[in-house]
Design an enzyme around this catalytic site. Structure first.
Site, PDB file in Angstrom:
ATOM      1  N   GLU A 139       0.832  -1.190  -0.299  1.00 31.39           N
ATOM      2  CA  GLU A 139      -0.063   0.157   0.195  1.00 31.39           C
ATOM      3  C   GLU A 139       0.898   1.325  -0.105  1.00 31.39           C
ATOM      4  OE1 GLU A 139      -2.907  -0.065   3.062  1.00 31.39           O
ATOM      5  OE2 GLU A 139      -3.980  -1.818   2.241  1.00 31.39           O
ATOM      6  N   ALA A 142       2.122   1.667   3.330  1.00 30.74           N
ATOM      7  CA  ALA A 142       2.543   0.432   3.912  1.00 30.74           C
ATOM      8  C   ALA A 142       3.305  -0.616   3.265  1.00 30.74           C
ATOM      9  CB  ALA A 142       1.417  -0.330   4.729  1.00 30.74           C
ATOM     10  N   GLY A 143       4.801  -0.361   2.876  1.00 33.88           N
ATOM     11  CA  GLY A 143       5.404  -1.275   2.297  1.00 33.88           C
ATOM     12  C   GLY A 143       6.111  -2.491   2.920  1.00 33.88           C
ATOM     13  N   GLU A 252       8.166 -16.871  -3.403  1.00 34.21           N
ATOM     14  CA  GLU A 252       8.249 -15.604  -3.919  1.00 34.21           C
ATOM     15  C   GLU A 252       9.843 -15.093  -3.975  1.00 34.21           C
ATOM     16  OE1 GLU A 252       7.014 -10.772  -4.152  1.00 34.21           O
ATOM     17  OE2 GLU A 252       6.106 -12.061  -2.624  1.00 34.21           O
ATOM     18  N   ARG A 279      36.552  -7.876 -28.870  1.00 35.15           N
ATOM     19  CA  ARG A 279      37.431  -6.977 -28.555  1.00 35.15           C
ATOM     20  C   ARG A 279      38.822  -7.036 -28.425  1.00 35.15           C
ATOM     21  NH1 ARG A 279      39.047  -2.276 -28.178  1.00 35.15           N
ATOM     22  NH2 ARG A 279      37.941  -0.543 -26.928  1.00 35.15           N
ATOM     23  N   LEU A 349      32.211  -3.719 -21.017  1.00 27.74           N
ATOM     24  CA  LEU A 349      31.915  -3.324 -22.374  1.00 27.74           C
ATOM     25  C   LEU A 349      32.108  -1.688 -22.672  1.00 27.74           C
ATOM     26  CD1 LEU A 349      30.322  -6.037 -22.230  1.00 27.74           C
ATOM     27  CD2 LEU A 349      28.949  -5.230 -23.685  1.00 27.74           C
ATOM     28  N   GLY A 351      31.865   2.022 -23.409  1.00 20.09           N
ATOM     29  CA  GLY A 351      30.618   2.714 -23.994  1.00 20.09           C
ATOM     30  C   GLY A 351      29.790   1.775 -24.326  1.00 20.09           C
TER      31      GLY A 351
END
Length: 394
Positions: A139, A142-143, A252, A279, A349, A351
Site C-alpha cells: 500500500e 505500508a510497504g 516468491e 574486442r 563493455l 561505451g
C-alpha cells in the site's frame, strides 16, 4: 554463442530429475527464440506483450507448475519454478516479473489458500492463460510494514464491502483476478484474504508507474471504493491470511532470486563473448588484461555461489515445508550479486555497455528492482538476524 548452460549429471543440484532438465531445455529454447528480440522494444515503449504471455500457457504450458496434476497443473516443485524464472530472465526480466506475479503470487498462492469450489471457478482460467492474475498487498503507506495496511473489509449480509488502495501492483492493469489482502479490524494485526475479479463493482485501476527498470511489466495502483466481494470468495478463514502470505513469500523470494541468476548469467555470457571474440586492445584480447579478468572472474564465481544457494534452498521448499531463513538468505545474496555482475558488464563493455546496443544496461536497470520487491534487502537482513536470534535462543 557459448553460454553457461548446465547439462544433466549425477547428483545434479540444478536439474535433479529428467523432468527438471526437460523443463529447462524447453523454456531456454523458447525464451531465446521468442523473448530476446521483443524485449528491447517493450522496454523502450513500456508495453506488455500480451500475445506472448498467452503463449506461455498455450504453447509452452508453464502455468500451474506447482499445482498438483489432479487439479490440472504439472505437480512440480519450487525448484522447477526457479528453473523457469532463471531461464526466462536471461532475455526479458520484466516480462518474467509479470509471469512471477501470475504464476507465484496468484496461481500458487491461490491454490494453496483456496477450497475446491474456488478452484473450480478460477483455476482453469489462470492455468490456460485465459485470465492473468496478480496479488494486492503493498500500500502507499505500508510497504515493508505489511501489517500497517489500511485496506478494510466489512461483512454485510452475504458480501464483504472493501475500501482501500494498493500500490506497485504487478499486472494491475492487465489482470482479471487477484489475491487481495485486507483487514477486518482497522487497528488490528490480523489479515484476511480474498480472491477478487477486476469486473467487480467498485474496482478500478489507478495510475500506472513510470519505472527505471522492469518496464515491460505494468505496475499500477488498484483502487477499491465500496467494492462488493461475495462471501464465497473469502480465502481460508477470517483473520487467517498471515500464514498464507508468509508461506507464499518464501517461494516468491527464491523465484526473485532466480530472476537475479538469469540476469547475471546473461551478463557473463555477454562479457565473455565480447572480451574473447570481439574486442582487442593493444594487440591482445580484452580478457587478457588483469582489470578485465578480475571483473569477469569475480562475476562468474559470485554467480555460481549464489546459484548453488538459491537451488539448495528451493530444493527444500514445499507447501508444508517452511524455510524463512533460507529464502531470505537466497534473495539477499542473489539480488546483490546480480547488481554487481550487471554493473561489471557495463564497465567491461565500456561505451557499448552504457548504450542500448547491448542489453546489459537494461539488465542492470531490471536487476535493481529485485532488491526491493518481495521484501527489501534491508528487510531480508532483519529477518535473517531475527531467525538466527531464535535459533541461538533455544
Amino acid at each position: 554463442m557459448s553460454t553457461l548452460s548446465t547439462k544433466k549429471s549425477s547428483l545434479d543440484l540444478f536439474n535433479p530429475t529428467e523432468d527438471h532438465l526437460a523443463l529447462r531445455e524447453s523454456v531456454a529454447s523458447f525464451a531465446e527464440r521468442e523473448m530476446d528480440e521483443q524485449a528491447k522494444e517493450n522496454d523502450e515503449k513500456e508495453t506488455f506483450n500480451t500475445l506472448l504471455f498467452k503463449r506461455l500457457g498455450s504453447e509452452l504450458g508453464i502455468f500451474g507448475i506447482t499445482v498438483p496434476e489432479a487439479d490440472g497443473g504439472h505437480g512440480l516443485d519450487p525448484l522447477a519454478s526457479v528453473i523457469i524464472h532463471e531461464e526466462m530472465s536471461r532475455f526479458d526480466p520484466g516480462f518474467t516479473l509479470s509471469y512471477l506475479a501470475h504464476e507465484v503470487l496468484f496461481v500458487n498462492n491461490f491454490y494453496y489458500s483456496s477450497n475446491p469450489s474456488q478452484r473450480s471457478r478460477y483455476l482453469s482460467k489462470v492455468i490456460t492463460g485465459e485470465w492473468i492474475g496478480g496479488m494486492g498487498m503493498t500500500e502507499p503507506g505500508a510497504g515493508t510494514d505489511v501489517l500497517g495496511m489500511t485496506t478494510h473489509a466489512v461483512k454485510k449480509g452475504d458480501r464483504y464491502i472493501i475500501n482501500g488502495v494498493k500500490q506497485y501492483i504487478t499486472n494491475g492493469s492487465i489482470g482479471q483476478v487477484f489475491v487481495l489482502y485486507t483487514k477486518l479490524e482497522k487497528t488490528g494485526k490480523k489479515m484476511t484474504s480474498f480472491v477478487i475479479e477486476s469486473s467487480y463493482k467498485g474496482f478500478s485501476v489507478g495510475k500506472k508507474e513510470e519505472k527505471m527498470g522492469m518496464r515491460s511489466s505494468p505496475t499500477t495502483q488498484l483502487v477499491f471504493e465500496d467494492m462488493e466481494v461475495p462471501e464465497e470468495n473469502l480465502l481460508g478463514v477470517e483473520n487467517g491470511a498471515v500464514t498464507h502470505m508468509m508461506r507464499n513469500l518464501e517461494i516468491e523470494r527464491v523465484t526473485l532470486a532466480a530472476q537475479s541468476l538469469g540476469i547475471a548469467r546473461r551478463c557473463i555470457d555477454i562479457m565473455c563473448d565480447y572480451t574473447v571474440r570481439h574486442r582487442e586492445a593493444f594487440g591482445k584480447k580484452l580478457l587478457e588484461f588483469g582489470q578485465i579478468q578480475r571483473m569477469v572472474a569475480e562475476s562468474y564465481a559470485d554467480y555460481q555461489a549464489a546459484r548453488a544457494l538459491v537451488y539448495h534452498v528451493a530444493s527444500e521448499l514445499g507447501p508444508d515445508v517452511r524455510n524463512s531463513l533460507g529464502a531470505a538468505s537466497a534473495k539477499l545474496v542473489a539480488t546483490q550479486m546480480a547488481e554487481r555482475v550487471s554493473r561489471n558488464a557495463i564497465q567491461v563493455l565500456g561505451g557499448y555497455g552504457y548504450c542500448r546496443e547491448y542489453p546489459v544496461e537494461r539488465l542492470h536497470r531490471d536487476a535493481i528492482l529485485l532488491s526491493i520487491g518481495g521484501g527489501t534487502n534491508e528487510a531480508m537482513q532483519k529477518n535473517i538476524a531475527s531467525d538466527l536470534k531464535k535459533l541461538w535462543s533455544e
